[in-house]
Scaffold this motif. Structure first.
Motif, PDB file in Angstrom:
ATOM      1  N   ALA A   1       0.858  -1.192   0.000  1.00  0.00           N
ATOM      2  CA  ALA A   1       0.000   0.000   0.000  1.00  0.00           C
ATOM      3  C   ALA A   1       0.886   1.230   0.000  1.00  0.00           C
ATOM      4  O   ALA A   1       1.713   1.401   0.906  1.00  0.00           O
ATOM      5  N   ILE A   2       0.750   2.062  -1.033  1.00  0.00           N
ATOM      6  CA  ILE A   2       1.548   3.287  -1.122  1.00  0.00           C
ATOM      7  C   ILE A   2       0.638   4.510  -1.085  1.00  0.00           C
ATOM      8  O   ILE A   2      -0.532   4.445  -1.453  1.00  0.00           O
ATOM      9  N   ALA A   3       1.223   5.622  -0.637  1.00  0.00           N
ATOM     10  CA  ALA A   3       0.446   6.851  -0.426  1.00  0.00           C
ATOM     11  C   ALA A   3       0.233   7.611  -1.726  1.00  0.00           C
ATOM     12  O   ALA A   3       1.185   7.844  -2.485  1.00  0.00           O
ATOM     13  N   VAL A   4      -1.011   8.000  -1.972  1.00  0.00           N
ATOM     14  CA  VAL A   4      -1.340   8.893  -3.093  1.00  0.00           C
ATOM     15  C   VAL A   4      -2.385   9.890  -2.580  1.00  0.00           C
ATOM     16  O   VAL A   4      -3.336   9.504  -1.920  1.00  0.00           O
ATOM     17  N   PRO A   5      -2.219  11.175  -2.878  1.00  0.00           N
ATOM     18  CA  PRO A   5      -3.223  12.143  -2.395  1.00  0.00           C
ATOM     19  C   PRO A   5      -4.508  12.103  -3.232  1.00  0.00           C
ATOM     20  O   PRO A   5      -5.571  12.442  -2.727  1.00  0.00           O
ATOM     21  N   ASP A   6      -4.403  11.686  -4.498  1.00  0.00           N
ATOM     22  CA  ASP A   6      -5.543  11.704  -5.415  1.00  0.00           C
ATOM     23  C   ASP A   6      -5.684  10.298  -5.993  1.00  0.00           C
ATOM     24  O   ASP A   6      -4.937   9.904  -6.897  1.00  0.00           O
ATOM     25  N   VAL A   7      -6.636   9.540  -5.461  1.00  0.00           N
ATOM     26  CA  VAL A   7      -6.781   8.134  -5.861  1.00  0.00           C
ATOM     27  C   VAL A   7      -7.136   8.018  -7.342  1.00  0.00           C
ATOM     28  O   VAL A   7      -6.559   7.203  -8.069  1.00  0.00           O
ATOM     29  N   ALA A   8      -8.068   8.842  -7.810  1.00  0.00           N
ATOM     30  CA  ALA A   8      -8.504   8.734  -9.207  1.00  0.00           C
ATOM     31  C   ALA A   8      -7.345   9.017 -10.171  1.00  0.00           C
ATOM     32  O   ALA A   8      -7.178   8.316 -11.180  1.00  0.00           O
TER      33      ALA A   8
ATOM     34  N   VAL B   1       1.249  -9.796  -7.297  1.00  0.00           N
ATOM     35  CA  VAL B   1       0.987  -9.127  -6.025  1.00  0.00           C
ATOM     36  C   VAL B   1      -0.013  -8.003  -6.283  1.00  0.00           C
ATOM     37  O   VAL B   1      -0.203  -7.584  -7.432  1.00  0.00           O
ATOM     38  N   LYS B   2      -0.674  -7.543  -5.222  1.00  0.00           N
ATOM     39  CA  LYS B   2      -1.634  -6.453  -5.377  1.00  0.00           C
ATOM     40  C   LYS B   2      -1.038  -5.141  -4.864  1.00  0.00           C
ATOM     41  O   LYS B   2      -0.176  -5.144  -3.989  1.00  0.00           O
ATOM     42  N   LEU B   3      -1.506  -4.047  -5.447  1.00  0.00           N
ATOM     43  CA  LEU B   3      -1.028  -2.720  -5.059  1.00  0.00           C
ATOM     44  C   LEU B   3      -2.220  -1.905  -4.587  1.00  0.00           C
ATOM     45  O   LEU B   3      -3.183  -1.719  -5.325  1.00  0.00           O
ATOM     46  N   ALA B   4      -2.164  -1.432  -3.349  1.00  0.00           N
ATOM     47  CA  ALA B   4      -3.192  -0.534  -2.832  1.00  0.00           C
ATOM     48  C   ALA B   4      -2.680   0.901  -2.947  1.00  0.00           C
ATOM     49  O   ALA B   4      -1.530   1.182  -2.619  1.00  0.00           O
ATOM     50  N   LEU B   5      -3.527   1.772  -3.448  1.00  0.00           N
ATOM     51  CA  LEU B   5      -3.217   3.202  -3.548  1.00  0.00           C
ATOM     52  C   LEU B   5      -4.071   3.875  -2.488  1.00  0.00           C
ATOM     53  O   LEU B   5      -5.306   3.853  -2.580  1.00  0.00           O
ATOM     54  N   VAL B   6      -3.442   4.436  -1.475  1.00  0.00           N
ATOM     55  CA  VAL B   6      -4.198   4.880  -0.300  1.00  0.00           C
ATOM     56  C   VAL B   6      -3.971   6.354   0.021  1.00  0.00           C
ATOM     57  O   VAL B   6      -2.865   6.868  -0.097  1.00  0.00           O
ATOM     58  N   VAL B   7      -5.058   7.039   0.399  1.00  0.00           N
ATOM     59  CA  VAL B   7      -4.947   8.395   0.932  1.00  0.00           C
ATOM     60  C   VAL B   7      -4.403   8.238   2.350  1.00  0.00           C
ATOM     61  O   VAL B   7      -5.062   7.641   3.206  1.00  0.00           O
ATOM     62  N   PRO B   8      -3.175   8.712   2.607  1.00  0.00           N
ATOM     63  CA  PRO B   8      -2.518   8.360   3.872  1.00  0.00           C
ATOM     64  C   PRO B   8      -3.249   8.841   5.114  1.00  0.00           C
ATOM     65  O   PRO B   8      -3.101   8.251   6.189  1.00  0.00           O
ATOM     66  N   ALA B   9      -4.058   9.895   5.008  1.00  0.00           N
ATOM     67  CA  ALA B   9      -4.787  10.361   6.190  1.00  0.00           C
ATOM     68  C   ALA B   9      -5.818   9.328   6.641  1.00  0.00           C
ATOM     69  O   ALA B   9      -6.214   9.312   7.807  1.00  0.00           O
ATOM     70  N   GLN B  10      -6.240   8.450   5.723  1.00  0.00           N
ATOM     71  CA  GLN B  10      -7.274   7.477   6.073  1.00  0.00           C
ATOM     72  C   GLN B  10      -6.766   6.044   6.162  1.00  0.00           C
ATOM     73  O   GLN B  10      -7.372   5.215   6.830  1.00  0.00           O
ATOM     74  N   HIS B  11      -5.699   5.739   5.438  1.00  0.00           N
ATOM     75  CA  HIS B  11      -5.167   4.371   5.425  1.00  0.00           C
ATOM     76  C   HIS B  11      -3.638   4.471   5.495  1.00  0.00           C
ATOM     77  O   HIS B  11      -3.049   5.204   4.710  1.00  0.00           O
TER      78      HIS B  11
ATOM     79  N   ASP C   1      -5.436  -4.993 -13.073  1.00  0.00           N
ATOM     80  CA  ASP C   1      -6.895  -4.996 -12.934  1.00  0.00           C
ATOM     81  C   ASP C   1      -7.297  -4.175 -11.714  1.00  0.00           C
ATOM     82  O   ASP C   1      -6.739  -4.369 -10.622  1.00  0.00           O
ATOM     83  N   VAL C   2      -8.275  -3.289 -11.888  1.00  0.00           N
ATOM     84  CA  VAL C   2      -8.788  -2.519 -10.760  1.00  0.00           C
ATOM     85  C   VAL C   2      -9.806  -3.387 -10.029  1.00  0.00           C
ATOM     86  O   VAL C   2     -10.876  -3.682 -10.542  1.00  0.00           O
ATOM     87  N   ARG C   3      -9.453  -3.821  -8.825  1.00  0.00           N
ATOM     88  CA  ARG C   3     -10.343  -4.689  -8.045  1.00  0.00           C
ATOM     89  C   ARG C   3     -11.315  -3.882  -7.180  1.00  0.00           C
ATOM     90  O   ARG C   3     -12.361  -4.360  -6.793  1.00  0.00           O
ATOM     91  N   TYR C   4     -10.912  -2.671  -6.805  1.00  0.00           N
ATOM     92  CA  TYR C   4     -11.761  -1.823  -5.955  1.00  0.00           C
ATOM     93  C   TYR C   4     -11.281  -0.391  -6.107  1.00  0.00           C
ATOM     94  O   TYR C   4     -10.085  -0.151  -6.301  1.00  0.00           O
ATOM     95  N   GLN C   5     -12.192   0.549  -6.004  1.00  0.00           N
ATOM     96  CA  GLN C   5     -11.804   1.958  -6.052  1.00  0.00           C
ATOM     97  C   GLN C   5     -12.869   2.816  -5.395  1.00  0.00           C
ATOM     98  O   GLN C   5     -14.065   2.690  -5.692  1.00  0.00           O
ATOM     99  N   ASP C   6     -12.478   3.676  -4.463  1.00  0.00           N
ATOM    100  CA  ASP C   6     -13.350   4.755  -3.998  1.00  0.00           C
ATOM    101  C   ASP C   6     -12.461   5.987  -3.820  1.00  0.00           C
ATOM    102  O   ASP C   6     -11.339   6.023  -4.351  1.00  0.00           O
ATOM    103  N   ASP C   7     -12.955   7.011  -3.126  1.00  0.00           N
ATOM    104  CA  ASP C   7     -12.177   8.247  -3.029  1.00  0.00           C
ATOM    105  C   ASP C   7     -11.006   8.149  -2.065  1.00  0.00           C
ATOM    106  O   ASP C   7     -10.129   9.028  -2.064  1.00  0.00           O
ATOM    107  N   THR C   8     -10.988   7.100  -1.205  1.00  0.00           N
ATOM    108  CA  THR C   8      -9.926   7.024  -0.202  1.00  0.00           C
ATOM    109  C   THR C   8      -8.884   5.948  -0.496  1.00  0.00           C
ATOM    110  O   THR C   8      -7.799   5.986   0.060  1.00  0.00           O
ATOM    111  N   TRP C   9      -9.238   4.983  -1.348  1.00  0.00           N
ATOM    112  CA  TRP C   9      -8.238   3.991  -1.734  1.00  0.00           C
ATOM    113  C   TRP C   9      -8.688   3.185  -2.934  1.00  0.00           C
ATOM    114  O   TRP C   9      -9.876   3.170  -3.286  1.00  0.00           O
ATOM    115  N   ALA C  10      -7.728   2.527  -3.563  1.00  0.00           N
ATOM    116  CA  ALA C  10      -8.014   1.633  -4.682  1.00  0.00           C
ATOM    117  C   ALA C  10      -7.111   0.417  -4.544  1.00  0.00           C
ATOM    118  O   ALA C  10      -6.064   0.461  -3.879  1.00  0.00           O
ATOM    119  N   PHE C  11      -7.550  -0.684  -5.163  1.00  0.00           N
ATOM    120  CA  PHE C  11      -6.800  -1.943  -5.072  1.00  0.00           C
ATOM    121  C   PHE C  11      -6.577  -2.448  -6.490  1.00  0.00           C
ATOM    122  O   PHE C  11      -7.540  -2.718  -7.218  1.00  0.00           O
TER     123      PHE C  11
END
Lengths: 106, 106
Positions: free
Chosen positions: A17-24, A53-63, A37-47
């Motif tokens: 899981a790495i930090a990104v300020p803008d998930v989209a 291996v899987k990569l999570a893109l996370v807004v660090p304030a929330q995850h 493949d995008v397995r999940y996406q909302d405004d606070t994180w994506a998978f």
């Protein structure tokens, strides 16, 4: 018939899981530059799923950014917390302070 | 005989590099807590093999923390630099500023 034994199995990394300020914006960049493949996406994180291996893109304030291992004996690292998606895990820190998630294998 | 086609292959993650101020302490912690193989170790970085991906433990002043993908068309991301171990790669940044290494597949 071989008498050689398989080497001891190594632990798998489940996701990073790495930090990104803008998930989209991050999802747009990773999916346009890489085959994933995008397995999940909302405004606070994506998978995103890659080949191994899987990569999570996370807004660090929330995850918290972290590295996640899957272990049959995850409980040995501490009490497991059950997440909304049914997975169970515990977070620990390595000596450098990096967040490490230990996911139960089930 | 099947007429179904395989799904498009996904890109593999070659390794993840995370920051640690003390490489020896980090290697001791990872190898005592997880099943992994130490492929390389010096005072500035170490390379651990897990089942599906490799983990680099890097002193950030000397090596940038990053995520590395392996691609047959790595050159399409920019001019490749040849490293001491013979691998060739280029570093780019994702929209969040994370360092991403694109390794040539050869």
């Amino acid at each position: 018939m071989s008498t050689a034994r398989d080497p001891a199995p190594l632990d798998p990394v489940d996701h990073i899981a790495i930090a990104v300020p803008d998930v989209a914006a991050a999802v747009a960049w990773y999916t346009s530059n890489f085959r994933c493949d995008v397995r999940y996406q909302d405004d606070t994180w994506a998978f995103l799923a890659f080949e191994n291996v899987k990569l999570a893109l996370v807004v660090p304030a929330q995850h918290p950014p972290h590295l996640a291992f899957r272990r049959a004996d995850a409980e040995s690292f501490g009490p497991l917390k059950t997440h909304r998606d049914g997975t169970r895990s515990v977070y620990v820190r390595d000596p450098a302070g990096n967040s490490i998630e230990i996911l139960a294998a089930d």
